[in-house]
Write a protein that holds these residues in place. Structure first.
Motif, PDB file in Angstrom:
ATOM      1  N   TYR A  17     -63.250   7.530 114.601  1.00 29.85           N
ATOM      2  CA  TYR A  17     -64.434   8.062 115.210  1.00 29.85           C
ATOM      3  C   TYR A  17     -65.011   9.542 114.176  1.00 29.85           C
ATOM      4  CZ  TYR A  17     -64.566   4.012 118.249  1.00 29.85           C
ATOM      5  OH  TYR A  17     -64.069   3.268 118.748  1.00 29.85           O
ATOM      6  N   PRO A  19     -65.073  12.443 111.261  1.00 32.42           N
ATOM      7  CA  PRO A  19     -65.174  12.351 109.759  1.00 32.42           C
ATOM      8  C   PRO A  19     -64.115  12.842 109.212  1.00 32.42           C
ATOM      9  CG  PRO A  19     -66.858  13.521 111.330  1.00 32.42           C
ATOM     10  CD  PRO A  19     -66.054  13.426 112.578  1.00 32.42           C
ATOM     11  N   LYS A  20     -64.603  12.017 107.453  1.00 29.26           N
ATOM     12  CA  LYS A  20     -62.993  12.790 107.388  1.00 29.26           C
ATOM     13  C   LYS A  20     -63.443  13.291 106.011  1.00 29.26           C
ATOM     14  CE  LYS A  20     -60.741   8.965 109.941  1.00 29.26           C
ATOM     15  NZ  LYS A  20     -61.446   8.689 110.979  1.00 29.26           N
ATOM     16  N   LEU A  21     -62.571  13.579 105.543  1.00 30.53           N
ATOM     17  CA  LEU A  21     -63.112  14.076 103.850  1.00 30.53           C
ATOM     18  C   LEU A  21     -62.022  14.213 103.275  1.00 30.53           C
ATOM     19  CD1 LEU A  21     -62.538  17.549 102.720  1.00 30.53           C
ATOM     20  CD2 LEU A  21     -63.559  17.811 104.801  1.00 30.53           C
ATOM     21  N   LYS A  53     -70.099   8.940 100.936  1.00 22.02           N
ATOM     22  CA  LYS A  53     -70.791  10.042 101.099  1.00 22.02           C
ATOM     23  C   LYS A  53     -70.239  10.629 100.058  1.00 22.02           C
ATOM     24  CE  LYS A  53     -73.490  14.311 102.207  1.00 22.02           C
ATOM     25  NZ  LYS A  53     -73.710  13.983 100.873  1.00 22.02           N
ATOM     26  N   TYR A  65     -66.689  12.009 101.568  1.00 23.88           N
ATOM     27  CA  TYR A  65     -66.616  12.204 103.519  1.00 23.88           C
ATOM     28  C   TYR A  65     -66.892  10.517 104.023  1.00 23.88           C
ATOM     29  CZ  TYR A  65     -68.355  16.758 101.807  1.00 23.88           C
ATOM     30  OH  TYR A  65     -68.817  18.121 101.756  1.00 23.88           O
ATOM     31  N   HIS A  66     -66.287  10.427 105.217  1.00 25.03           N
ATOM     32  CA  HIS A  66     -67.183   8.878 105.452  1.00 25.03           C
ATOM     33  C   HIS A  66     -65.588   8.962 106.867  1.00 25.03           C
ATOM     34  CE1 HIS A  66     -67.205   4.683 105.908  1.00 25.03           C
ATOM     35  NE2 HIS A  66     -68.319   4.918 105.503  1.00 25.03           N
ATOM     36  N   PHE A  67     -66.426   8.102 107.527  1.00 24.23           N
ATOM     37  CA  PHE A  67     -65.498   8.058 108.956  1.00 24.23           C
ATOM     38  C   PHE A  67     -64.291   7.815 108.741  1.00 24.23           C
ATOM     39  CE2 PHE A  67     -69.305   9.202 110.411  1.00 24.23           C
ATOM     40  CZ  PHE A  67     -69.303  10.078 111.069  1.00 24.23           C
TER      41      PHE A  67
END
Length: 195
Positions: A17, A19-21, A53, A65-67
């Motif tokens: 859950y 956020p990751k990049l 994103k 970026y995305h979860f």
């Protein structure tokens, strides 16, 4: 010691859950390829990767970026395919996308095709490319040359085992050709324009 009672080593990844990049660098001359005409390519990446994103700076810095880690990796792979360049000596399993009289075009990766000349298909003589290849075939090829205009030449023959005595057979053919040429026209003559 207190930390060890809770967790003995760092987790391999953050919570699903969180956020990751992913950060990467795009060559500045490839930014327009990633964005595409009217944003078509970047919008396709966003759509195919569940609304990921993507931020691209003018100096080529790119942050995704995305979860979902899987969607991040997919977007990164799509961008890497767009900015990728073929290199001499690299081996690909490509799809035949076009067949001409002189050879076939093989898609090495999206956006890059290589010319597989009819003489580079096999050690056996191939009269017409369509005798041994058809559209959609997957062919293993090696990049043999990239000319000054960026055109890529590939060979399937160079990845095959050379038939026994092939070099001698080629030498004999060349000698026979030279002998025939010399008997028909003798040595080449150079004609100079008279004043």
């Amino acid at each position: 010691e207190n930390m060890m009672t809770a967790i003995s080593a760092p987790r391999e990844d953050v919570s699903k859950y969180a956020p990751k990049l992913v950060s990467m660098t795009i060559p500045t001359d490839k930014i327009r390829d990633v964005i595409g005409t009217g944003g078509k390519m970047i919008n396709q990446i966003i759509a195919e990767c569940n609304d990921v994103k993507v931020d691209i700076e003018d100096d080529g810095r790119c942050v995704i970026y995305h979860f979902d880690r899987e969607m991040l990796n997919k977007a990164q792979a799509m961008i890497e395919n767009i900015i990728r360049d073929a290199k001499v000596g690299e081996i690909y399993e490509g799809k035949v996308t076009r067949i001409e009289k002189f050879g076939a075009f093989v898609e090495l990766f999206p956006g890059t095709d290589g010319l597989l000349h009819v003489s580079k298909i096999s050690y056996d003589r191939v009269e017409k490319p369509e005798d041994v290849l058809k559209l959609g075939d997957i062919v293993k090829v090696v990049v043999t040359e990239i000319d000054d205009k960026g055109r890529v030449n590939v060979s399937a023959r160079d990845l095959l085992e050379k038939p026994e005595g092939w070099d001698e057979a080629q030498k004999a053919k060349k000698e026979a050709f030279d002998k025939r040429r010399n008997s028909e026209g003798g040595e080449r003559r150079v004609f100079k324009k008279k004043d």
